[in-house]
Enzyme design. Structure first.
Site, short mmCIF file in Angstrom:
data_model
loop_
_atom_site.label_atom_id
_atom_site.label_comp_id
_atom_site.label_asym_id
_atom_site.label_seq_id
_atom_site.Cartn_x
_atom_site.Cartn_y
_atom_site.Cartn_z
N GLY A 1 -3.08 8.18 -4.17
CA GLY A 1 -2.48 9.40 -4.71
C GLY A 1 -1.26 9.85 -3.93
O GLY A 1 -0.92 9.32 -2.89
N ASP A 2 -0.57 10.83 -4.48
CA ASP A 2 0.55 11.52 -3.82
C ASP A 2 0.73 12.80 -4.63
O ASP A 2 -0.22 13.24 -5.31
CB ASP A 2 1.81 10.63 -3.81
CG ASP A 2 2.93 11.20 -2.94
OD1 ASP A 2 2.85 11.08 -1.71
OD2 ASP A 2 3.89 11.79 -3.48
N ASN B 1 -2.96 18.81 -1.67
CA ASN B 1 -3.91 18.07 -0.84
C ASN B 1 -3.59 18.16 0.65
O ASN B 1 -4.46 18.49 1.47
CB ASN B 1 -3.91 16.60 -1.30
CG ASN B 1 -4.78 15.74 -0.43
OD1 ASN B 1 -4.29 15.09 0.48
ND2 ASN B 1 -6.08 15.77 -0.67
N LYS C 1 0.86 -1.19 0.00
CA LYS C 1 0.00 0.00 0.00
C LYS C 1 0.88 1.23 0.00
O LYS C 1 1.83 1.32 0.79
CB LYS C 1 -0.88 -0.01 1.27
CG LYS C 1 -1.87 1.13 1.33
CD LYS C 1 -3.19 0.74 0.76
CE LYS C 1 -4.08 1.93 0.47
NZ LYS C 1 -3.79 2.64 -0.79
N SER D 1 -7.06 5.39 3.90
CA SER D 1 -7.10 4.53 2.72
C SER D 1 -7.44 3.10 3.13
O SER D 1 -8.19 2.40 2.44
CB SER D 1 -5.76 4.53 1.99
OG SER D 1 -5.65 5.65 1.15
N LYS E 1 5.46 2.12 -3.07
CA LYS E 1 5.30 3.46 -3.65
C LYS E 1 5.52 3.35 -5.14
O LYS E 1 6.19 2.42 -5.61
CB LYS E 1 6.34 4.42 -3.05
CG LYS E 1 5.95 5.87 -3.18
CD LYS E 1 4.96 6.31 -2.12
CE LYS E 1 4.49 7.73 -2.36
NZ LYS E 1 3.67 8.22 -1.24
N GLN F 1 7.25 4.09 3.83
CA GLN F 1 5.86 3.64 3.88
C GLN F 1 5.70 2.36 4.70
O GLN F 1 4.67 2.14 5.34
CB GLN F 1 5.36 3.41 2.44
CG GLN F 1 3.86 3.36 2.28
CD GLN F 1 3.21 4.73 2.24
OE1 GLN F 1 3.71 5.63 1.60
NE2 GLN F 1 2.10 4.90 2.93
N LYS G 1 5.50 3.51 8.36
CA LYS G 1 4.29 4.34 8.54
C LYS G 1 3.06 3.45 8.59
O LYS G 1 2.21 3.56 9.48
CB LYS G 1 4.18 5.31 7.37
CG LYS G 1 2.95 6.19 7.40
CD LYS G 1 2.77 6.96 6.11
CE LYS G 1 4.04 7.66 5.72
NZ LYS G 1 3.84 8.62 4.62
N THR H 1 -4.97 13.30 5.33
CA THR H 1 -3.55 13.51 5.67
C THR H 1 -3.38 14.85 6.40
O THR H 1 -2.72 14.93 7.44
CB THR H 1 -2.67 13.45 4.41
OG1 THR H 1 -2.99 12.24 3.71
CG2 THR H 1 -1.22 13.44 4.77
P1 NDP Z 1 0.04 17.80 -4.16
O1 NDP Z 1 0.52 17.48 -5.51
O2 NDP Z 1 -1.42 17.87 -3.91
O3 NDP Z 1 0.69 19.17 -3.67
C1 NDP Z 1 2.08 19.32 -3.61
C2 NDP Z 1 2.37 20.76 -3.21
O4 NDP Z 1 3.76 20.87 -2.90
C3 NDP Z 1 2.09 21.75 -4.32
O5 NDP Z 1 1.72 22.98 -3.76
C4 NDP Z 1 3.45 21.85 -5.03
O6 NDP Z 1 3.67 23.06 -5.72
C5 NDP Z 1 4.38 21.75 -3.85
N1 NDP Z 1 5.66 21.18 -4.28
C6 NDP Z 1 5.86 19.97 -4.84
N2 NDP Z 1 7.15 19.81 -5.15
C7 NDP Z 1 7.76 20.95 -4.80
C8 NDP Z 1 9.10 21.41 -4.86
N3 NDP Z 1 10.07 20.65 -5.36
N4 NDP Z 1 9.37 22.66 -4.38
C9 NDP Z 1 8.38 23.43 -3.85
N5 NDP Z 1 7.10 23.06 -3.78
C10 NDP Z 1 6.81 21.84 -4.24
O7 NDP Z 1 0.75 16.71 -3.19
P2 NDP Z 1 0.29 16.25 -1.74
O8 NDP Z 1 -0.26 17.38 -0.97
O9 NDP Z 1 -0.51 15.02 -1.90
O10 NDP Z 1 1.69 15.78 -1.12
C11 NDP Z 1 2.55 16.69 -0.40
C12 NDP Z 1 3.53 15.90 0.46
O11 NDP Z 1 2.78 15.08 1.39
C13 NDP Z 1 4.42 14.91 -0.31
O12 NDP Z 1 5.66 14.81 0.38
C14 NDP Z 1 3.68 13.58 -0.16
O13 NDP Z 1 4.53 12.47 -0.29
C15 NDP Z 1 3.16 13.71 1.27
N6 NDP Z 1 2.04 12.86 1.60
C16 NDP Z 1 0.84 12.95 0.93
C17 NDP Z 1 -0.22 12.15 1.28
C18 NDP Z 1 -1.56 12.31 0.65
O14 NDP Z 1 -2.51 11.67 1.17
N7 NDP Z 1 -1.74 13.08 -0.39
C19 NDP Z 1 -0.08 11.12 2.34
C20 NDP Z 1 1.18 11.17 3.04
C21 NDP Z 1 2.19 11.99 2.65
P3 NDP Z 1 3.70 23.08 -7.33
O15 NDP Z 1 2.28 22.85 -7.75
O16 NDP Z 1 4.25 24.40 -7.68
O17 NDP Z 1 4.61 21.93 -7.74
#
Ligand code: NDP
Length: 452
Positions: free
Chosen positions: A172-173, A248, A97, A384, A133, A118, A121, A217
């Site tokens: 998703g991620d 997200n 997962k 999830s 992943k 993961q 976690k 999250t």
């Molecule tokens: P999204 O794609 O929804 O959002 C990512 C955000 O982070 C965007 O605002 C993006 O900006 C910014 N971002 C991404 N890469 C960079 C970078 N290199 N420098 C600066 N800003 C950046 O992703 P999530 O919110 O789903 O995920 C965010 C984090 O949380 C990740 O580390 C993910 O692994 C972790 N996570 C997510 C989960 C989930 O349920 N969604 C669960 C557990 C962990 P821009 O659009 O400009 O790229």
């Protein structure tokens, strides 16, 4: 990004050296392995049987690594080729997962670091799910819906043969939200001729998705902050909350922080950050990011009093609670020092590994409460798993019921990390606590199941 890793205890050094020799250029993966090996010494001392069974040597090697070509045609008729990944790291506790990430920076090292994290976690959630992943070096930014659909369909045309509700359940991620999960699920259904709801999570609530999965999250991260503060008799009330990212995790961390009496003042994307002293307007942020897919500067353009700071991160602002929710290694040593100078009380990692090892040291030395990603953001994968349970039983729980369960899970995750740290003489160290508690659960299952 290069980071300096401290010397490891002798008991784990040879395992780490072997990982380095086998994966010499995978810096993020090595960083994640190093962090875990550095903190599980007390568990290894308490369980000599783990060494006899080669638990460490096995746990650092993925059970299966899949890499594949993803060809698709863009709106101009030009053929594009991306690289897809699925790393099935450990299935001792349940089906693999873990999310799928679509971002140009994706490579084997990043997917392996995320898959490795993961494992622990998922173990911490107590939900019976293994660690994996996947993703691709595809950039959805600026692509039309039709292009994203064609990419997702091509990606699934290969991935489908490796997943299944009892085998591997992606979610998703970064870059993979509700739209992408919809296209991926549709293609899986078409190829297999099965409406196998439990094969993906993060689905729309009208076709098998769980209430609160979208929010889980971010909400879970704030619940974890509540727990950390409560140990010290403190609350979120009136605290300035600094969040990075505007995806997200960030949106729903901001939402819940506000509901619980905090004042979220920042949000960001890769172009810069916004500061809003009146508190981030979640409805506006959602409209811009989830509907219009706009850049963060647009928030300041539409919100009186808010300011956009181009090309910078929010960590120099005065922040009581930091919830980094963008990407790995987004808080380096200098950022951590700026946060400490600004009086930060707690840092809770909404993203995976957003703090470099040097930054974590700065927080530790300053006595800042520090929640690592594998504990803080575990609410997403835990919900999830609740979605999988509902799919298996063809049930649909209410929003209130699901949020109540998430609240309970985050309380348990915090308790597991807190109690393990105390048990091993490191009270208050959530990095040690989360790694020890997660590792012990997986190691015990691997031990019982024999050498595989
Ligand atoms: P999204 O794609 O929804 O959002 C990512 C955000 O982070 C965007 O605002 C993006 O900006 C910014 N971002 C991404 N890469 C960079 C970078 N290199 N420098 C600066 N800003 C950046 O992703 P999530 O919110 O789903 O995920 C965010 C984090 O949380 C990740 O580390 C993910 O692994 C972790 N996570 C997510 C989960 C989930 O349920 N969604 C669960 C557990 C962990 P821009 O659009 O400009 O790229």
């Amino acid at each position: 990004m290069t980071t300096t890793l401290a010397a490891l205890p002798v008991s784990v050094r040879s395992v780490y050296d072997e990982v380095v020799a086998r994966n010499p250029h995978e810096t993020e993966f090595l960083q994640a392995v190093h962090e875990v090996l550095d903190s599980i010494g007390p568990v290894l001392d308490a369980h000599p049987e783990y060494a006899d069974a080669g638990i460490l040597e096995r746990i650092v090697e993925p059970e299966r690594q899949i890499m594949f070509r993803v060809p698709w045609v863009d709106d101009d008729g030009i053929l594009r080729v991306n690289r897809g990944y699925r790393i099935q790291f450990n299935s001792a506790l349940g089906p693999y997962k873990g999310g799928l990430r679509f971002h140009p920076s994706v490579n084997l090292s990043i997917i392996k670091f995320l898959g490795f994290e993961q494992i622990f976690k998922n173990a911490l959630t107590g939900q019976g799910i293994g660690g994996a992943k996947g993703g691709a070096d595809f950039d959805p930014h600026g692509r039309s819906d039709a292009e994203v659909m064609r990419f997702c369909q091509s990606f699934m045309a290969e991935l489908y043969r490796h997943i299944g509700e009892h085998t591997d359940v992606p979610a998703g991620d970064i870059g993979v939200g509700g739209r992408e999960i919809g296209y991926l699920f549709g293609m899986y259904r078409k190829i297999t001729n099965r409406h196998e709801s439990g094969v993906l999570t993060g689905k729309g609530t009208g076709w098998g998705g769980a209430q609160v999965r979208t929010e889980a999250t971010g909400y879970g991260a704030v619940f974890f902050v509540q727990e950390m503060l409560a140990v010290h008799g403190e609350s979120l009330d009136g605290k300035r909350v600094g969040v990075s990212g505007s995806g997200n995790v960030a949106i729903y961390a901001i939402d819940k922080a506000r509901q619980l009496g905090g004042l979220p003042v920042t949000a960001s994307d890769s172009s810069g950050y916004v500061i809003d002293e009146a508190g981030i307007d979640v409805d506006l942020l959602r409209q811009l990011k989830e509907v219009e897919r706009a850049r963060i500067a647009e928030y300041a353009a539409r919100r009186p009093g808010a300011r956009f700071v181009e090309g910078a991160k929010p960590w120099t602002e005065q922040i009581d609670i930091a919830i980094p929710s963008a990407t790995q290694n987004e808080i380096d040593e200098a950022d951590a020092e700026a946060l400490v100078a600004g009086g930060v009380r707690a840092v809770a990692e909404g993203a995976n590994m957003p703090s470099t090892p040097e930054a974590v040291e700065v927080f530790r030395a300053a006595g800042v409460l520090f929640g690592p990603g594998k504990a803080v953001n575990a609410g997403g994968v835990a919900t999830s798993a609740l979605e999988m349970t509902q799919n298996a039983g063809r049930e649909h729980w209410s929003f209130a019921d699901s949020e109540h369960r998430l609240r309970g899970i985050m309380r348990d995750v915090h308790a597991a990390a807190f109690t393990a740290a105390r048990h091993y003489g490191r009270e208050g160290d959530y990095v040690v606590g989360a790694n020890c508690a997660g590792f012990e659960r997986v190691a015990n299952a691997m031990l019982a199941q024999g050498v595989l």
